[in-house]
Design a protein around this motif. Structure first.
Motif, PDB file in Angstrom:
ATOM      1  N   THR A  27       6.670   0.522  -3.106  1.00  0.00           N
ATOM      2  CA  THR A  27       5.947  -0.075  -4.576  1.00  0.00           C
ATOM      3  C   THR A  27       7.241   0.205  -5.759  1.00  0.00           C
ATOM      4  OG1 THR A  27       4.003  -0.522  -3.469  1.00  0.00           O
ATOM      5  CG2 THR A  27       4.123  -1.271  -6.148  1.00  0.00           C
ATOM      6  N   ILE A  28       7.209   1.049  -5.845  1.00  0.00           N
ATOM      7  CA  ILE A  28       7.871   1.387  -6.822  1.00  0.00           C
ATOM      8  C   ILE A  28       9.664   1.470  -6.876  1.00  0.00           C
ATOM      9  CG2 ILE A  28       8.594   3.651  -8.521  1.00  0.00           C
ATOM     10  CD1 ILE A  28       5.305   5.047  -7.546  1.00  0.00           C
ATOM     11  N   CYS A  81       7.971   8.138  -8.164  1.00  0.00           N
ATOM     12  CA  CYS A  81       8.152   7.689  -6.377  1.00  0.00           C
ATOM     13  C   CYS A  81       7.632   9.079  -6.073  1.00  0.00           C
ATOM     14  CB  CYS A  81       8.931   7.180  -5.924  1.00  0.00           C
ATOM     15  SG  CYS A  81       9.453   4.925  -5.204  1.00  0.00           S
ATOM     16  N   ARG A 120       0.914  -1.330   0.098  1.00  0.00           N
ATOM     17  CA  ARG A 120      -0.230  -0.220  -0.099  1.00  0.00           C
ATOM     18  C   ARG A 120       0.793   1.094   0.089  1.00  0.00           C
ATOM     19  NH1 ARG A 120      -0.070  -1.693   5.189  1.00  0.00           N
ATOM     20  NH2 ARG A 120       0.116  -0.713   6.903  1.00  0.00           N
ATOM     21  N   TYR A 121       2.613   1.422   0.176  1.00  0.00           N
ATOM     22  CA  TYR A 121       3.279   2.340   0.273  1.00  0.00           C
ATOM     23  C   TYR A 121       4.114   2.838  -1.403  1.00  0.00           C
ATOM     24  CZ  TYR A 121       2.898   1.980   5.196  1.00  0.00           C
ATOM     25  OH  TYR A 121       2.648   1.225   7.162  1.00  0.00           O
ATOM     26  N   LYS A 122       2.990   3.699  -1.413  1.00  0.00           N
ATOM     27  CA  LYS A 122       4.025   3.315  -3.176  1.00  0.00           C
ATOM     28  C   LYS A 122       4.829   3.744  -2.917  1.00  0.00           C
ATOM     29  CE  LYS A 122       2.937   6.915  -6.426  1.00  0.00           C
ATOM     30  NZ  LYS A 122       2.327   8.170  -7.170  1.00  0.00           N
ATOM     31  N   SER A 123       5.840   4.282  -2.086  1.00  0.00           N
ATOM     32  CA  SER A 123       6.978   4.807  -2.471  1.00  0.00           C
ATOM     33  C   SER A 123       7.643   2.949  -2.205  1.00  0.00           C
ATOM     34  CB  SER A 123       7.861   5.406  -0.890  1.00  0.00           C
ATOM     35  OG  SER A 123       8.785   5.735  -1.999  1.00  0.00           O
TER      36      SER A 123
END
Length: 508
Positions: free
Chosen positions: A274-275, A495, A269-272
């Motif tokens: 995942t990317i 990110c 759920r953390y975008k940073s």
């Protein structure tokens, strides 16, 4: 920002020693992923088995490790990170002894599975514990040291494996783990006890665990055996692929709805996170694809010995060792997305240089991209590891490290399989194209004047065509890998801007 309290008396020299022990343990496990690769011929000869059976020595370790890495978060939460780390080291060392003492392929494969199961948690736990024992402002340097061992391990593995197998015997590639394992386990018991993580009576998610074993096992076997079974032309490989795909879908749904999941997928759920992990996986997949391809091309095409092919690939170690501490410092001052993008772009450029290699390239022409690559690797590896780990909460560090290492390991396996397959398929294509457009009459006449018989001429021309086809195909693969690096360099800008100097789990 969390206030940092040193654990026990983990300050000064004791802190440095603890960090060294964690990095060394990680190095030992990463080294074991590739040390057996060049020794397979020695092992198969000694145990009197075929070379395709010999690859099970590598596969069994990879499958067992891949299954255990994502379980790290659950194991640390149930039994404590330091306890699991120490027990893993002891188990890994015991199975290393048994691997070295193996007298049959069955025994060796069984012991390699044991080695992989205990080795799996060491990688993410060494990363998580490093982030725990260092203050936030020093975490980037700690990650630099950890990243260095992760990158140098796969490069030194083939060299050590080749020279040990050539000069001693293959048993010693496992016995060299014994002193390292004992020293690390004893030091971890003494030094790291104060940094133990909190534990809770977590229920075991048996359904999730069984699904995890099923889909990872099927995927890893598909990647390892696909090439020799001609991929999807084989019903066996199709069944493995479907098992992996359906297993992954069911596993994901199961883990998202389970109250105590065995793998915490919620971390995505953390975008940073995942990317960063996606860019890291793409970069590592392309990196590993070239690590596997280059030594094979050198040995088949240019007549290099295993040891010399190892030396050539190892020329990148120098750059990685010198740049890692510097990049770790830069990561505390500058935008880590820019550092990662810079590193990935250079890797793309270096891989593009390889796309113009020829069959008569000298050692320097082959070593130059390797040396430049060594300088670039820390730029992509350290900032991406930092960004991924700083995106999560402190209590999620073990799960995040497990997921990150799992995806990186799987990307390496996928990258290697795809690179070797494309290389093989494109070689056949290049050969048939070349044969179709060859005008051999002049060459034959010239060679006959030198006193060669027609059979010798035929063989000579055929081997020249084979060599050129292999090189053209390798160039084609390098072009594709270069494209993957550049794509990863662009993805990282999706990110959110990371906090300068934020360490793992302390951005909240």
């Amino acid at each position: 920002m969390n206030t940092y309290v040193p654990y026990g008396d983990l300050k000064g020299s004791r802190l440095i020693l603890a960090a060294f022990v964690l990095a060394l343990a990680n190095f030992m496990v990463v080294l074991d992923m590739t040390i057996a690769n060049v020794s397979v011929t020695h092992i198969t000869g000694s145990l009197a088995v075929s070379s395709s059976q010999g690859t099970w020595v590598i596969t069994s370790y990879a499958v067992a490790e891949a299954i255990c890495v994502p379980l790290t978060g659950w194991l640390a939460g149930r039994f404590g990170g330091v306890k699991v780390f120490t027990l893993s080291l002891i188990g890994f060392t015991v199975f290393s002894v048994l691997c070295g003492l193996s007298t049959s392929l069955e025994m060796l494969v069984f012991c390699r599975i044991g080695q992989g199961l205990f080795g799996g948690p060491i990688m993410p736990l060494s990363q998580m514990l490093l982030l725990r024992i260092f203050p936030p402002e020093k975490q980037s340097q700690a990650m630099g040291m950890w990243a260095m061992t992760t990158v140098v391990g796969p490069i030194l593995g083939p060299i050590l494996g080749g020279s040990i197998s050539d000069n001693l015997s293959w048993h010693w590639i496992f016995f060299i783990n014994i002193p390292v394992g004992i020293v690390c386990a004893m030091a971890a018991m003494r030094l790291l006890k104060p940094a133990e993580t909190e534990t809770a009576k977590l229920k075991i998610d048996m359904g999730g665990l069984m699904l995890l074993v099923l889909w990872i096992g099927a995927l890893q076997l598909m990647l390892d055996l696909g090439h020799e079974h001609d991929w999807f032309n084989s019903p066996f490989i199709v069944v493995l692929a479907l098992t992996a795909l359906i297993g992954l879908i069911v596993f994901t749904i199961w883990e998202l709805t389970e109250r105590h999941p065995v793998v915490n997928i919620q971390i995505f759920r953390y975008k940073s996170f995942t990317i960063s992990v996606l860019a890291l996986a793409m970069g590592f997949g392309a990196f590993f694809g070239s690590i596997v391809l280059i030594p094979q091309w050198l040995q088949i095409n240019l007549g290099y010995t295993a040891t010399w092919a190892g030396y050539l690939t190892a020329t990148m170690g120098f750059g990685s060792l010198t740049m890692s501490p510097l990049v770790a410092k830069l990561a505390t001052k500058y935008d880590q997305r820019a550092l990662a993008s810079f590193g990935l772009s250079i890797l793309g450029g270096v891989t593009l240089m390889r796309a113009f290699w020829t069959t008569d390239a000298d050692f320097f022409a082959l070593a130059l991209p390797q040396i430049l690559q060594g300088f670039a690797v820390p730029f992509f590896f350290i900032p991406l590891s930092n960004m991924a780990m700083s995106a999560v909460k402190p209590q999620e560090l073990a799960s995040a490290a497990g997921l990150m290492n799992f995806l990186r390991t799987m990307a390496g396996a996928i990258g290697a399989s795809i690179a070797v397959t494309i290389w093989d398929d494109h070689t056949k294509l290049a050969r048939s194209e070349m044969v179709g457009s060859l005008h051999t009459e002049d060459a034959k006449a010239a060679l006959q004047q030198q006193g060669m018989s027609s059979e010798t001429i035929q063989g000579y021309i055929s081997s020249l065509v084979d060599k050129e086809a292999l090189t053209l195909s390798a160039n084609h693969v390098f072009l594709l890998l270069s494209f993957i690096f550049i794509t990863a360099a662009l993805i990282i800008w999706l990110c959110p801007r990371p906090k300068t100097g934020a360490g793992g789990g302390h951005a909240h």
